[in-house]
Design a protein around this motif. Structure first.
Motif, PDB file in Angstrom:
ATOM      1  N   LEU A 133       3.078  87.114  31.684  1.00 37.55           N
ATOM      2  CA  LEU A 133       2.265  87.472  30.574  1.00 37.55           C
ATOM      3  C   LEU A 133       1.902  88.756  30.246  1.00 37.55           C
ATOM      4  N   ILE A 134       2.345  89.099  28.955  1.00 43.80           N
ATOM      5  CA  ILE A 134       1.918  90.399  28.600  1.00 43.80           C
ATOM      6  C   ILE A 134       0.519  90.251  27.719  1.00 43.80           C
ATOM      7  N   GLN A 135       0.651  89.341  26.811  1.00 41.90           N
ATOM      8  CA  GLN A 135      -0.476  89.339  25.865  1.00 41.90           C
ATOM      9  C   GLN A 135      -0.421  88.051  25.240  1.00 41.90           C
ATOM     10  N   GLU A 136      -1.749  87.316  24.997  1.00 39.21           N
ATOM     11  CA  GLU A 136      -1.994  86.227  24.327  1.00 39.21           C
ATOM     12  C   GLU A 136      -2.748  86.387  22.799  1.00 39.21           C
ATOM     13  N   CYS A 137      -2.583  85.699  21.859  1.00 36.77           N
ATOM     14  CA  CYS A 137      -3.187  85.579  20.504  1.00 36.77           C
ATOM     15  C   CYS A 137      -3.553  84.263  20.132  1.00 36.77           C
ATOM     16  N   VAL A 138      -4.911  83.737  19.962  1.00 36.73           N
ATOM     17  CA  VAL A 138      -4.927  82.381  19.433  1.00 36.73           C
ATOM     18  C   VAL A 138      -5.201  82.320  17.920  1.00 36.73           C
ATOM     19  N   PHE A 139      -4.110  81.560  17.366  1.00 35.79           N
ATOM     20  CA  PHE A 139      -4.278  81.364  15.989  1.00 35.79           C
ATOM     21  C   PHE A 139      -4.409  79.716  15.466  1.00 35.79           C
ATOM     22  N   LYS A 140      -5.266  79.729  14.445  1.00 30.38           N
ATOM     23  CA  LYS A 140      -5.680  78.404  14.034  1.00 30.38           C
ATOM     24  C   LYS A 140      -4.531  77.874  12.833  1.00 30.38           C
ATOM     25  N   TYR A 170       9.947  87.166  25.271  1.00 31.57           N
ATOM     26  CA  TYR A 170      10.104  85.936  24.469  1.00 31.57           C
ATOM     27  C   TYR A 170       8.760  85.332  24.271  1.00 31.57           C
ATOM     28  N   ILE A 171       8.617  84.495  23.163  1.00 32.12           N
ATOM     29  CA  ILE A 171       7.320  84.112  22.885  1.00 32.12           C
ATOM     30  C   ILE A 171       7.183  82.794  22.976  1.00 32.12           C
ATOM     31  N   THR A 172       5.856  82.281  23.231  1.00 32.15           N
ATOM     32  CA  THR A 172       5.608  80.927  23.774  1.00 32.15           C
ATOM     33  C   THR A 172       4.525  80.441  22.740  1.00 32.15           C
ATOM     34  N   PHE A 173       4.436  79.034  22.563  1.00 34.86           N
ATOM     35  CA  PHE A 173       3.335  78.541  21.831  1.00 34.86           C
ATOM     36  C   PHE A 173       2.785  77.323  22.816  1.00 34.86           C
ATOM     37  N   ASN A 174       1.496  77.733  23.008  1.00 38.10           N
ATOM     38  CA  ASN A 174       0.767  76.697  24.165  1.00 38.10           C
ATOM     39  C   ASN A 174       1.394  76.406  25.286  1.00 38.10           C
ATOM     40  N   GLY A 175       1.911  77.683  25.758  1.00 38.23           N
ATOM     41  CA  GLY A 175       2.722  77.522  27.062  1.00 38.23           C
ATOM     42  C   GLY A 175       4.167  77.179  26.941  1.00 38.23           C
ATOM     43  N   ALA A 176       4.707  76.984  25.818  1.00 33.90           N
ATOM     44  CA  ALA A 176       6.183  76.332  26.108  1.00 33.90           C
ATOM     45  C   ALA A 176       6.713  77.307  24.683  1.00 33.90           C
ATOM     46  N   GLU A 177       8.272  77.495  25.000  1.00 31.59           N
ATOM     47  CA  GLU A 177       9.117  78.137  24.161  1.00 31.59           C
ATOM     48  C   GLU A 177       9.395  77.232  22.928  1.00 31.59           C
ATOM     49  N   CYS A 178       9.751  78.122  21.681  1.00 37.69           N
ATOM     50  CA  CYS A 178       9.838  77.314  20.634  1.00 37.69           C
ATOM     51  C   CYS A 178      11.324  76.364  20.800  1.00 37.69           C
ATOM     52  N   SER A 179      11.346  75.097  20.282  1.00 38.61           N
ATOM     53  CA  SER A 179      12.452  74.479  20.105  1.00 38.61           C
ATOM     54  C   SER A 179      12.780  74.026  18.728  1.00 38.61           C
ATOM     55  N   GLY A 205      10.493  85.757  14.489  1.00 38.28           N
ATOM     56  CA  GLY A 205      11.147  84.381  14.195  1.00 38.28           C
ATOM     57  C   GLY A 205      10.264  83.477  13.727  1.00 38.28           C
ATOM     58  N   LEU A 206      10.825  82.465  13.147  1.00 34.74           N
ATOM     59  CA  LEU A 206      10.039  81.204  12.758  1.00 34.74           C
ATOM     60  C   LEU A 206      10.056  79.964  13.598  1.00 34.74           C
ATOM     61  N   CYS A 207       9.202  79.467  14.162  1.00 27.57           N
ATOM     62  CA  CYS A 207       9.098  78.316  14.699  1.00 27.57           C
ATOM     63  C   CYS A 207       8.576  76.990  13.977  1.00 27.57           C
ATOM     64  N   GLU A 208       9.280  75.835  14.020  1.00 29.16           N
ATOM     65  CA  GLU A 208       8.734  74.855  13.313  1.00 29.16           C
ATOM     66  C   GLU A 208       8.279  73.517  14.111  1.00 29.16           C
ATOM     67  N   ASN A 209       7.833  72.636  13.477  1.00 29.22           N
ATOM     68  CA  ASN A 209       7.323  71.469  14.069  1.00 29.22           C
ATOM     69  C   ASN A 209       5.983  71.679  15.102  1.00 29.22           C
ATOM     70  N   ILE A 210       5.268  72.444  14.792  1.00 20.84           N
ATOM     71  CA  ILE A 210       4.063  72.848  15.605  1.00 20.84           C
ATOM     72  C   ILE A 210       2.777  72.144  14.805  1.00 20.84           C
ATOM     73  N   PRO A 211       2.042  71.522  15.548  1.00 23.66           N
ATOM     74  CA  PRO A 211       0.878  70.782  14.943  1.00 23.66           C
ATOM     75  C   PRO A 211      -0.283  71.666  14.799  1.00 23.66           C
ATOM     76  N   ALA A 218       1.738  83.557  22.706  1.00 23.54           N
ATOM     77  CA  ALA A 218       1.949  84.678  23.822  1.00 23.54           C
ATOM     78  C   ALA A 218       3.354  85.356  23.782  1.00 23.54           C
ATOM     79  N   VAL A 219       3.345  86.461  24.159  1.00 24.57           N
ATOM     80  CA  VAL A 219       4.486  87.186  24.549  1.00 24.57           C
ATOM     81  C   VAL A 219       4.548  87.394  26.240  1.00 24.57           C
ATOM     82  N   HIS A 220       5.754  87.058  26.600  1.00 22.64           N
ATOM     83  CA  HIS A 220       6.133  87.262  28.084  1.00 22.64           C
ATOM     84  C   HIS A 220       7.526  88.230  28.287  1.00 22.64           C
ATOM     85  N   VAL A 221       7.398  88.754  29.433  1.00 21.98           N
ATOM     86  CA  VAL A 221       8.840  89.307  30.082  1.00 21.98           C
ATOM     87  C   VAL A 221       8.956  88.927  31.236  1.00 21.98           C
ATOM     88  N   GLY A 222      10.477  88.613  31.555  1.00 18.24           N
ATOM     89  CA  GLY A 222      11.142  88.024  32.523  1.00 18.24           C
ATOM     90  C   GLY A 222      12.568  88.281  32.706  1.00 18.24           C
TER      91      GLY A 222
END
Length: 252
Positions: A133-140, A170-179, A205-211, A218-222
């Motif tokens: 993990l590099i950095q996390e940002c909480v969004f409502k 890569y970007i994750t949403f609540n710990g999971a990558e976008c699908s 990018g845009l990620c859909e189907n998020i509650p 968050a952004v990660h490196v790997g």
């Protein structure tokens, strides 16, 4: 007349008397008597044997057409048959006339068009982490029917003198990558270089189907697929940022 009757009677008697026949010589035949009355008809005889069938007769002329008979009662409904094959597609019909304008519908709920929901998280930190993990940002997130537009901008590099290496951010949403529809990522690859190529880069990018609710972006490196670990760096000597925006989910 009485004498004639008597003579006939005597002749009849003598003819029936055998003795008188023996004694008489050359007598005269009498006069025939009066015919008797016809007898009664006898009883009917039995039916004779059945005769053999006669030859088949020729075809007769066709008779006149008979009149139409009365309609019979309606029969009971038969069983439903199996579905037939799909028919050939018919030709396109003529375009119909424009219908009348309907009445106005009820007023809808308040949307987000006049209230843009966005956020950015910024930091100034060099991160030499190779994986994690590099950095996390909480969004409502406010609306379940919207997408999240995310962008990560920073100085990034991958280093492996004398070989070939690759790094993936890569970007994750609540710990999971976008699908929905796919992941949001970027890769850097370098081959046979002794340079330390620190360059500014951005992935978005845009990620859909998020509650709705609080979303940990968050952004990660790997590692890249097919490559092992290598020397990576993120955010060297510059400001890094994550930008998030709730985006109307409307596509053609």
């Amino acid at each position: 007349m009485k004498s004639l009757t008597l003579i006939l009677f005597l002749n009849a008697v003598e003819s029936n008397n055998p003795k008188s026949d023996q004694g008489s010589v050359g007598g005269c035949s009498g006069v025939p008597g009066i015919p008797g009355s016809p007898g009664h008809n006898g009883l009917p005889g039995r039916d004779g044997l059945k005769g053999s069938d006669g030859m088949k007769g020729g075809k007769g002329d066709r008779g006149d057409k008979g009149g139409t008979g009365k309609t019979g009662p309606k029969g009971s409904l038969g069983q439903r048959g199996s579905m037939g094959p799909i028919g050939i597609k018919g030709e396109k019909g003529i375009k119909g006339n424009l219908g009348e304008r309907g009445e106005p519908g009820p007023q809808g709920e308040n949307g987000t068009a006049n209230s843009i929901n966005w956020k950015q998280c910024v930091w100034n930190r060099s991160d030499s982490k190779d994986t994690g993990l590099i950095q996390e940002c909480v969004f409502k997130k406010r609306n379940s029917a919207t997408a999240l537009k995310v962008a990560y901008a920073a100085n990034m590099r991958v280093y492996c003198p004398g070989g070939t290496c690759c790094g993936r951010w890569y970007i994750t949403f609540n710990g999971a990558e976008c699908s929905g529809p796919m992941t949001i990522e970027g890769v850097l690859r370098i081959s046979n270089s002794r340079d330390d190529p620190l360059r500014h880069g951005q992935i978005e990018g845009l990620c859909e189907n998020i509650p709705t609710g609080s979303i940990r972006v968050a952004v990660h490196v790997g590692n890249c697929q097919g490559y092992g670990s290598s020397d990576r760096h993120s955010g060297w000597n510059s400001v890094s940022r994550i930008m998030i925006e709730e985006y109307p989910q409307s596509r053609n």
